[in-house]
Design a protein around this motif. Structure first.
Motif, mmCIF file in Angstrom:
data_model
loop_
_atom_site.group_PDB
_atom_site.id
_atom_site.type_symbol
_atom_site.label_atom_id
_atom_site.label_comp_id
_atom_site.label_asym_id
_atom_site.label_seq_id
_atom_site.Cartn_x
_atom_site.Cartn_y
_atom_site.Cartn_z
ATOM 1 N N LYS A 197 -41.173 61.777 -29.457
ATOM 2 C CA LYS A 197 -42.317 60.891 -29.226
ATOM 3 C C LYS A 197 -42.468 60.517 -27.753
ATOM 4 N N GLY A 198 -42.345 61.506 -26.901
ATOM 5 C CA GLY A 198 -42.528 61.278 -25.478
ATOM 6 C C GLY A 198 -41.357 60.631 -24.794
ATOM 7 N N HIS A 199 -40.241 60.471 -25.491
ATOM 8 C CA HIS A 199 -39.028 59.899 -24.929
ATOM 9 C C HIS A 199 -37.956 60.978 -24.827
ATOM 10 N N LEU A 200 -37.192 60.927 -23.757
ATOM 11 C CA LEU A 200 -36.076 61.843 -23.549
ATOM 12 C C LEU A 200 -34.783 61.079 -23.795
ATOM 13 N N LEU A 201 -34.020 61.519 -24.788
ATOM 14 C CA LEU A 201 -32.771 60.858 -25.165
ATOM 15 C C LEU A 201 -31.583 61.649 -24.653
ATOM 16 N N VAL A 202 -30.721 60.978 -23.884
ATOM 17 C CA VAL A 202 -29.449 61.547 -23.439
ATOM 18 C C VAL A 202 -28.399 60.451 -23.584
ATOM 19 N N HIS A 203 -27.138 60.823 -23.426
ATOM 20 C CA HIS A 203 -26.098 59.795 -23.491
ATOM 21 C C HIS A 203 -25.918 59.086 -22.154
ATOM 22 N N ASP A 259 -42.309 60.291 -15.332
ATOM 23 C CA ASP A 259 -43.433 60.429 -16.267
ATOM 24 C C ASP A 259 -42.977 60.435 -17.721
ATOM 25 N N THR A 260 -41.679 60.271 -17.947
ATOM 26 C CA THR A 260 -41.107 60.293 -19.293
ATOM 27 C C THR A 260 -40.137 59.130 -19.438
ATOM 28 N N THR A 261 -40.226 58.386 -20.522
ATOM 29 C CA THR A 261 -39.259 57.317 -20.747
ATOM 30 C C THR A 261 -37.931 57.916 -21.167
ATOM 31 N N VAL A 262 -36.880 57.632 -20.395
ATOM 32 C CA VAL A 262 -35.548 58.138 -20.692
ATOM 33 C C VAL A 262 -34.770 57.058 -21.443
ATOM 34 N N VAL A 263 -34.167 57.436 -22.545
ATOM 35 C CA VAL A 263 -33.371 56.525 -23.368
ATOM 36 C C VAL A 263 -31.923 56.974 -23.273
ATOM 37 N N PHE A 264 -31.012 56.031 -23.018
ATOM 38 C CA PHE A 264 -29.614 56.398 -22.816
ATOM 39 C C PHE A 264 -28.693 55.257 -23.234
ATOM 40 N N GLY A 265 -27.412 55.581 -23.365
ATOM 41 C CA GLY A 265 -26.376 54.591 -23.670
ATOM 42 C C GLY A 265 -25.358 54.567 -22.549
ATOM 43 N N HIS A 266 -24.073 54.619 -22.894
ATOM 44 C CA HIS A 266 -22.993 54.884 -21.944
ATOM 45 C C HIS A 266 -22.662 53.756 -20.976
ATOM 46 N N TRP A 267 -23.488 52.726 -20.851
ATOM 47 C CA TRP A 267 -23.341 51.786 -19.741
ATOM 48 C C TRP A 267 -23.324 50.356 -20.270
ATOM 49 N N SER A 268 -22.202 49.968 -20.862
ATOM 50 C CA SER A 268 -22.120 48.635 -21.461
ATOM 51 C C SER A 268 -22.236 47.529 -20.437
ATOM 52 N N ALA A 269 -21.790 47.779 -19.201
ATOM 53 C CA ALA A 269 -21.909 46.757 -18.157
ATOM 54 C C ALA A 269 -23.369 46.496 -17.806
ATOM 55 N N LEU A 270 -24.219 47.478 -17.971
ATOM 56 C CA LEU A 270 -25.654 47.319 -17.743
ATOM 57 C C LEU A 270 -26.294 46.530 -18.872
ATOM 58 N N GLY A 271 -25.851 46.807 -20.100
ATOM 59 C CA GLY A 271 -26.376 46.100 -21.257
ATOM 60 C C GLY A 271 -27.724 46.617 -21.706
ATOM 61 N N LEU A 272 -28.308 45.926 -22.659
ATOM 62 C CA LEU A 272 -29.600 46.307 -23.207
ATOM 63 C C LEU A 272 -30.705 46.024 -22.194
ATOM 64 N N ARG A 273 -31.455 47.039 -21.873
ATOM 65 C CA ARG A 273 -32.619 46.893 -20.976
ATOM 66 C C ARG A 273 -33.747 47.748 -21.542
ATOM 67 N N ILE A 274 -34.924 47.180 -21.644
ATOM 68 C CA ILE A 274 -36.089 47.916 -22.133
ATOM 69 C C ILE A 274 -37.180 47.818 -21.079
ATOM 70 N N THR A 275 -37.498 48.939 -20.443
ATOM 71 C CA THR A 275 -38.533 48.983 -19.418
ATOM 72 C C THR A 275 -39.508 50.091 -19.774
ATOM 73 N N PRO A 276 -40.659 50.153 -19.109
ATOM 74 C CA PRO A 276 -41.604 51.229 -19.415
ATOM 75 C C PRO A 276 -41.050 52.618 -19.145
#
Length: 287
Positions: free
Chosen positions: A121-127, A228-245
């Motif tokens: 759905k227009g999102h790129l998922l990586v770890h 131009d693509t929303t990238v979704v990722f994990g791996h970074w617990s110190a960063l925490g949950l962040r939701i941006t465009p």
């Protein structure tokens, strides 16, 4: 059909089941068909029940007709390496029950067949991350090269050569082991890099770094090719949950006493479950 992406599970089985059931109930109450569920890697390790977690996600995926899947994370690859005598177990590992399980080979086979990246759905998922030189299409192509190596008859040979911090920057001319290692490191290990894409693997405990180092979070590199693509990722617990465009960070520290989080890609709604502190959230290795 809605699509949810779920953050790093890290062997937290009870929380995984609770969040999945909450998602399914939410969609059922809204009168919608069962959703697609995508896991952003690190299904196992450091949490209390890696074996049950892996079995649970495998069972969900195998009965879903492709609706449920997971990308590979660094801990998932670590399990494959340990199982094949390439890496020793770490004192912080919680994978011993997988290694001793009667269905071990089936679990490991299913795991190594997982993708390194998913477009949904227009999102790129990586770890981990995406190098600034890569477009979303390029990322999927390079992920496919690693997937082919993992699915090849000589996949154990690939694992033997997979570890190492060099090369730490991308070059289209890279070939063989160096090329695949660079791709794996970006997709599963990267947090910080320089403006020209030199990866750093030392900074793990912070979401920020001193500007004098020349390092920055990979998603803040000016002019990166995936803006131009929303990238979704994990791996970074110190960063925490962040939701941006332009990017979504989903590792909200489940194993560290935070939450296990799921974001619906269709409307950016958030579902979470609280988690006990299975590991003390301090010091190195919060990833």
């Amino acid at each position: 059909m809605n699509t949810y992406v779920i953050g790093d599970l890290q062997g937290c089985h009870g929380e995984t089941v609770a969040l999945v059931e909450r998602i399914l109930e939410h969609e059922q109450e809204a009168g919608r068909e069962p959703p697609s569920l995508l896991f952003c890697g690190d299904l196992i390790n450091r949490g209390p029940d890696s074996l049950s977690t892996l079995r649970y996600v495998q069972a969900l995926a195998q009965g879903s007709g492709g609706r449920i899947d997971a990308v590979l994370g660094n801990h998932d690859l670590h399990l494959l390496a340990v199982a094949n005598g390439i890496r020793p177990e770490s004192s912080s590992d919680t994978i011993e029950h997988i290694l001793a399980a009667a269905d071990r080979e089936a679990l490991l086979h299913w795991l190594r067949m997982r993708p390194m990246a998913i477009m949904a759905k227009g999102h790129l998922l990586v770890h981990g991350g995406v190098l600034p030189q890569w477009t979303a299409q390029k990322t999927m192509e390079l992920a496919g090269e690693v997937e082919s190596a993992l699915r090849h008859d000589e996949w154990v040979d690939f694992l033997r050569d997979m570890y190492g911090n060099q090369p730490d920057r991308w070059d289209d001319a890279l070939t063989g082991t160096a090329r695949l290692r660079c791709i794996v490191n970006a997709l599963t290990r990267m947090r910080f890099c320089t403006a020209d894409g030199v990866m750093d693997f030392k900074m793990k405990e912070s979401a920020r770094v001193d500007a004098s180092t020349g390092l920055m979070p990979w998603f803040e590199v000016p002019g990166r090719c995936t803006t131009d693509t929303t990238v979704v990722f994990g791996h970074w617990s110190a960063l925490g949950l962040r939701i941006t465009p332009q990017w979504i960070a989903l590792d909200s520290g489940c194993v560290w006493g935070g939450q296990l989080s799921a974001v619906c890609l269709d409307d950016r709604s958030l579902l979470q479950v609280e988690c006990p502190e299975y590991r003390a959230a301090k010091g190195k290795g919060k990833a």
